[in-house]
Write a protein that holds these residues in place. Structure first.
Motif, PDB file in Angstrom:
ATOM      1  N   HIS A 127      53.121  47.911  38.750  1.00  0.00           N
ATOM      2  CA  HIS A 127      54.253  47.668  39.644  1.00  0.00           C
ATOM      3  C   HIS A 127      54.329  48.701  40.758  1.00  0.00           C
ATOM      4  O   HIS A 127      55.045  48.498  41.740  1.00  0.00           O
ATOM      5  N   ARG A 128      53.648  49.833  40.569  1.00  0.00           N
ATOM      6  CA  ARG A 128      53.598  50.846  41.623  1.00  0.00           C
ATOM      7  C   ARG A 128      52.445  50.600  42.608  1.00  0.00           C
ATOM      8  O   ARG A 128      52.285  51.364  43.558  1.00  0.00           O
ATOM      9  N   THR A 129      51.659  49.615  42.323  1.00  0.00           N
ATOM     10  CA  THR A 129      50.506  49.325  43.180  1.00  0.00           C
ATOM     11  C   THR A 129      50.713  48.010  43.916  1.00  0.00           C
ATOM     12  O   THR A 129      51.663  47.271  43.645  1.00  0.00           O
ATOM     13  N   ARG A 130      49.815  47.731  44.802  1.00  0.00           N
ATOM     14  CA  ARG A 130      49.671  46.403  45.385  1.00  0.00           C
ATOM     15  C   ARG A 130      48.195  46.040  45.188  1.00  0.00           C
ATOM     16  O   ARG A 130      47.322  46.560  45.884  1.00  0.00           O
ATOM     17  N   ASP A 131      47.961  45.198  44.206  1.00  0.00           N
ATOM     18  CA  ASP A 131      46.611  45.013  43.658  1.00  0.00           C
ATOM     19  C   ASP A 131      45.745  44.124  44.569  1.00  0.00           C
ATOM     20  O   ASP A 131      45.919  42.895  44.604  1.00  0.00           O
ATOM     21  N   PRO A 132      44.774  44.701  45.286  1.00  0.00           N
ATOM     22  CA  PRO A 132      43.920  43.885  46.153  1.00  0.00           C
ATOM     23  C   PRO A 132      42.911  43.052  45.375  1.00  0.00           C
ATOM     24  O   PRO A 132      42.405  42.048  45.890  1.00  0.00           O
ATOM     25  N   VAL A 133      42.598  43.460  44.138  1.00  0.00           N
ATOM     26  CA  VAL A 133      41.648  42.681  43.341  1.00  0.00           C
ATOM     27  C   VAL A 133      42.260  41.334  42.969  1.00  0.00           C
ATOM     28  O   VAL A 133      41.620  40.282  43.098  1.00  0.00           O
ATOM     29  N   LEU A 134      43.495  41.378  42.477  1.00  0.00           N
ATOM     30  CA  LEU A 134      44.189  40.133  42.150  1.00  0.00           C
ATOM     31  C   LEU A 134      44.344  39.259  43.389  1.00  0.00           C
ATOM     32  O   LEU A 134      44.132  38.039  43.340  1.00  0.00           O
ATOM     33  N   ALA A 135      44.713  39.866  44.500  1.00  0.00           N
ATOM     34  CA  ALA A 135      44.885  39.098  45.728  1.00  0.00           C
ATOM     35  C   ALA A 135      43.566  38.470  46.175  1.00  0.00           C
ATOM     36  O   ALA A 135      43.524  37.292  46.571  1.00  0.00           O
ATOM     37  N   LEU A 136      42.484  39.243  46.105  1.00  0.00           N
ATOM     38  CA  LEU A 136      41.183  38.712  46.518  1.00  0.00           C
ATOM     39  C   LEU A 136      40.743  37.586  45.589  1.00  0.00           C
ATOM     40  O   LEU A 136      40.178  36.579  46.048  1.00  0.00           O
ATOM     41  N   ALA A 137      40.984  37.743  44.288  1.00  0.00           N
ATOM     42  CA  ALA A 137      40.615  36.682  43.350  1.00  0.00           C
ATOM     43  C   ALA A 137      41.328  35.385  43.708  1.00  0.00           C
ATOM     44  O   ALA A 137      40.737  34.291  43.676  1.00  0.00           O
ATOM     45  N   GLN A 138      42.594  35.481  44.081  1.00  0.00           N
ATOM     46  CA  GLN A 138      43.334  34.275  44.474  1.00  0.00           C
ATOM     47  C   GLN A 138      42.835  33.727  45.801  1.00  0.00           C
ATOM     48  O   GLN A 138      42.784  32.508  46.006  1.00  0.00           O
ATOM     49  N   VAL A 139      42.443  34.617  46.709  1.00  0.00           N
ATOM     50  CA  VAL A 139      41.868  34.176  47.974  1.00  0.00           C
ATOM     51  C   VAL A 139      40.609  33.351  47.720  1.00  0.00           C
ATOM     52  O   VAL A 139      40.428  32.260  48.291  1.00  0.00           O
TER      53      VAL A 139
END
Length: 432
Positions: free
Chosen positions: A204-216
């Protein structure tokens, strides 16, 4: 014999050249050279032809056979791929490069054609032949784009350009000739998603680019299925994803690379839609996303006038009808593979300036790509190694099948394009 039939003396001369052409194919296959390093392959071609060649596009070469006037150009690719071969052939390459796209077959077939024309006299052809041994088909900067933009190529006033490619998606004994788009455009995309790094136990303290990229990556697959006309072909492929350095750390950035291809779909429209998905999906995850496009090849579009003339010369109109030299004709095949052969007919899509300072603006030639099948007709299509597979290697007899198809195409193209009503203006004279 009709006016557009291959002269018997030229057909016989071609058959006489095939044994030597197979030997050349094996030499090229055993000693492959990757894009930009084709000088040894070019020199082997020159030795086989026995005449000096005209340099073009750095490590490429040309040979003109015939007198003045517009010529029919035939392109064959010199380069191999950076792949370790797994064919087990007695002439297999043993280093880090291999001919796993059939370019060795294409080159050997064009050499056989050129030697046959030289032996019988180019006056048997309806137009001069310009053999183009092109570098850098497999890797940017495109060898075809450099050839098209060169003053040397333009000086030969090419009236049409022909190409051929072996094709494991077609049965052995089939040659495909159809007008319109037959290979897709191909552009590389580089995606970067930027987030906020942190501890894997405190997401919750992060903004996860891995999760975002996976969804992209998942979401951009819907661009073709929901943003493109289902009767038009396009493909979005992600082949590489990179992120992070430790399993318990959310990284600050995740990246991906892939390709966007369009056969008859809207190339720019697909790219714009993919960019929208990248930016908005990243934003929905509290990240930012960006996409860089590396333009490569436009689609290969076979000329609407030239292609039917060549198809007729090959002897039939659809698969199952006998064609030239034991081949049967297919008028259906096309694929989302890409080939820089597209630059010969690209016109305004071609690079505006060549390395030597000459311009390619306005050069839009009638072009035609043939596909010659290599698959076992008794096997399920796709069950054997395909193009770029480490174990792909057409049989030596394919040199003859490709050469015969090229000869029929060259004769047909020469007759079609030297007719007064169909001959295009010299391309170098009319800037767009």
């Amino acid at each position: 014999m009709t006016a557009r039939t291959v002269p018997p003396a030229l057909a016989a001369a071609l058959e006489a050249e095939l044994d030597a052409a197979v030997e050349l194919r094996q030499v090229l296959h055993r000693e492959p050279r990757v894009s930009g390093d084709e000088a040894d392959s070019r020199d082997a071609v020159a030795a086989a032809l026995g005449v000096p060649l005209e340099p073009v596009a750095d490590t490429g070469a040309m040979l003109r056979l015939g007198g003045p006037g517009p010529a029919v150009a035939v392109r064959a690719e010199l380069d191999a791929l950076p792949v370790v071969e797994q064919t087990g052939l007695p002439f297999a390459a043993t280093g880090p490069a291999a001919h796993v796209c059939g370019h060795d077959v294409h080159v050997a077939a064009l050499v056989a054609l050129a030697r046959a024309v030289a032996a019988t006299g180019p006056e048997l052809l309806p137009a001069p032949l310009l053999a183009v041994f092109q570098p850098r088909e497999e890797k940017a900067p495109s060898g075809a784009a450099d050839v098209v933009a060169s003053a040397a190529f333009r000086a030969h006033t090419p009236a049409a350009v022909l190409g051929v490619h072996v094709q494991p998606e077609l049965p052995r004994g089939v040659v495909s000739a159809r007008p319109g788009p037959v290979n897709a455009s191909a552009d590389e995309i580089e995606i970067a998603v930027h987030g906020r790094a942190g501890h894997g136990g405190y997401p919750h303290r992060t903004r996860d680019p891995v999760l975002a990229l996976a969804q992209v990556v998942v979401s951009i697959q819907h661009v073709v299925s929901r943003r493109v006309n289902p009767l038009e072909a396009g493909v979005v492929t992600i082949g590489q994803m990179t992120a992070g350095s430790a399993p318990n750390v959310v990284p600050a950035e995740a990246t991906a690379r892939g390709t966007v291809r369009a056969l008859d779909a809207d190339r720019d429209g697909i790219l714009a839609a993919v960019r929208d998905v990248v930016e908005h999906t990243a934003a929905a995850h509290g990240c930012t996303g960006e996409m860089r496009v590396v333009p490569n090849e436009p689609a290969v579009v076979n000329d609407d006038r030239l292609t039917p003339a060549i198809a007729a010369a090959l002897g039939g109109r659809r698969r199952g009808e006998r064609a030239v030299a034991g081949l049967t004709l297919d008028t259906l095949f096309r694929s989302c593979g890409a080939d820089d052969f597209s630059h010969y007919a690209a016109g305004e899509d071609a690079p505006p300036v060549a390395p030597d300072g000459s311009s390619s603006a306005g050069l839009r030639l009638p072009a035609m790509m043939l596909f010659v099948g290599t698959a076992d007709p008794d096997a399920v299509l796709g069950s054997a190694p395909g193009l770029h597979h480490p174990a792909f290697s057409p049989d030596d007899a394919m040199v003859g099948e490709v050469a015969r198809a090229l000869l029929a195409a060259v004769v047909a193209a020469g007759h079609e394009l030297t007719a007064p009503s169909t001959l295009p203006d010299a391309p170098a004279q009319e800037p767009r």
